[in-house]
Write a protein that holds these residues in place. Structure first.
Motif, mmCIF file in Angstrom:
data_model
loop_
_atom_site.group_PDB
_atom_site.id
_atom_site.type_symbol
_atom_site.label_atom_id
_atom_site.label_comp_id
_atom_site.label_asym_id
_atom_site.label_seq_id
_atom_site.Cartn_x
_atom_site.Cartn_y
_atom_site.Cartn_z
ATOM 1 N N GLU A 113 5.030 -3.703 4.411
ATOM 2 C CA GLU A 113 5.914 -3.454 2.848
ATOM 3 C C GLU A 113 6.448 -4.823 2.900
ATOM 4 O O GLU A 113 6.005 -5.450 1.741
ATOM 5 C CB GLU A 113 6.318 -2.264 2.610
ATOM 6 N N SER A 116 3.438 -6.857 1.157
ATOM 7 C CA SER A 116 3.050 -6.497 -0.222
ATOM 8 C C SER A 116 4.053 -6.970 -0.606
ATOM 9 O O SER A 116 3.777 -7.823 -2.108
ATOM 10 C CB SER A 116 3.107 -4.814 -0.090
ATOM 11 N N ASN A 117 5.212 -7.419 -0.526
ATOM 12 C CA ASN A 117 6.496 -8.266 -1.129
ATOM 13 C C ASN A 117 6.318 -9.363 -1.305
ATOM 14 O O ASN A 117 6.976 -10.236 -2.130
ATOM 15 C CB ASN A 117 7.348 -7.280 -0.888
ATOM 16 N N GLU A 121 2.646 -6.955 -5.033
ATOM 17 C CA GLU A 121 2.103 -6.163 -5.560
ATOM 18 C C GLU A 121 1.054 -5.425 -5.267
ATOM 19 O O GLU A 121 -0.147 -4.799 -5.447
ATOM 20 C CB GLU A 121 3.100 -5.013 -5.763
ATOM 21 N N TYR A 124 -1.599 -7.319 -3.268
ATOM 22 C CA TYR A 124 -1.973 -7.214 -1.840
ATOM 23 C C TYR A 124 -2.808 -5.414 -1.934
ATOM 24 O O TYR A 124 -2.334 -4.796 -2.991
ATOM 25 C CB TYR A 124 -0.566 -6.690 -1.348
#
Length: 197
Positions: A113, A116-117, A121, A124
């Protein structure tokens, strides 16, 4: 951030670099157990993308740990730092317009996560390379699982350290059931639209 650090504003933007390369930089993140086939699959996908004219770079766990991250072990804290550094490197490479492929166990959901951040998003693309641990052990040419089961390697994912399976990956590949070329085709067909400029 330290008050004495002032990041440079570059004259050439990520958008300009992307236009020059005629592609949208993304991060294809391959995650799975050791021996699941992440590196083999990422290599094959990169080769196909390269043949088709895309500008790519592959970051692989063992290669990065011999250089950039050779000061890190395999404790939970070191694993987290390993992924954080790779995320930052991936972000820099994407800023150059490159499509980045990364093959790392990355066992913790919160770390994925974080990636992704960090990169965004939309940028990714998580690819879960799923393979039963018994198959991974049977494939283990390095003998790592055997050493872990004897207690010679501590904090080994799948043995005495957990692997948290992705809950909603972009793609779910079953490397024990699918031929390599089929998996590569599946990935290429799914990501191509995201890579076009």
């Amino acid at each position: 951030m330290d008050n004495h650090i002032h990041p440079t504003i570059f004259k050439i933007s990520k958008k300009q670099r992307s236009e020059k390369l005629n592609q949208t930089p993304r991060l294809l993140w391959f995650t799975g157990l050791s021996g699941s086939g992440k590196s083999t699959l990422a290599n094959a996908v990169e080769s196909r993308l390269f043949e088709e004219g895309y500008h790519t770079y592959l970051l692989d766990g063992d290669n990065v740990r011999t250089g950039l991250n050779n000061d890190l072990g395999f404790s939970d804290e070191d694993r987290i730092e390993n992924i954080r550094r790779i995320s930052e490197v991936s972000k820099l490479m994407m800023d150059s317009g490159i499509i980045v492929l990364s093959a790392f166990i990355s066992p913790f959901q919160k770390d994925r996560e974080l990636i992704s951040n960090l990169v965004g998003e939309d940028n990714y693309i998580e690819i879960f390379v799923d393979c039963p641990i018994e198959v991974c052990e049977a494939r283990d040419v390095k003998g790592l699982y055997a050493k872990a089961r004897k207690g010679l390697i501590k904090d080994f994912t799948g043995i005495d350290s957990p692997y948290e399976e992705p809950t909603n990956p972009f793609l779910h590949i079953h490397s024990d059931r699918e031929k390599l070329n089929f998996s590569v085709d599946q990935i290429i067909n799914a990501v191509k639209e995201k890579l076009s400029f």
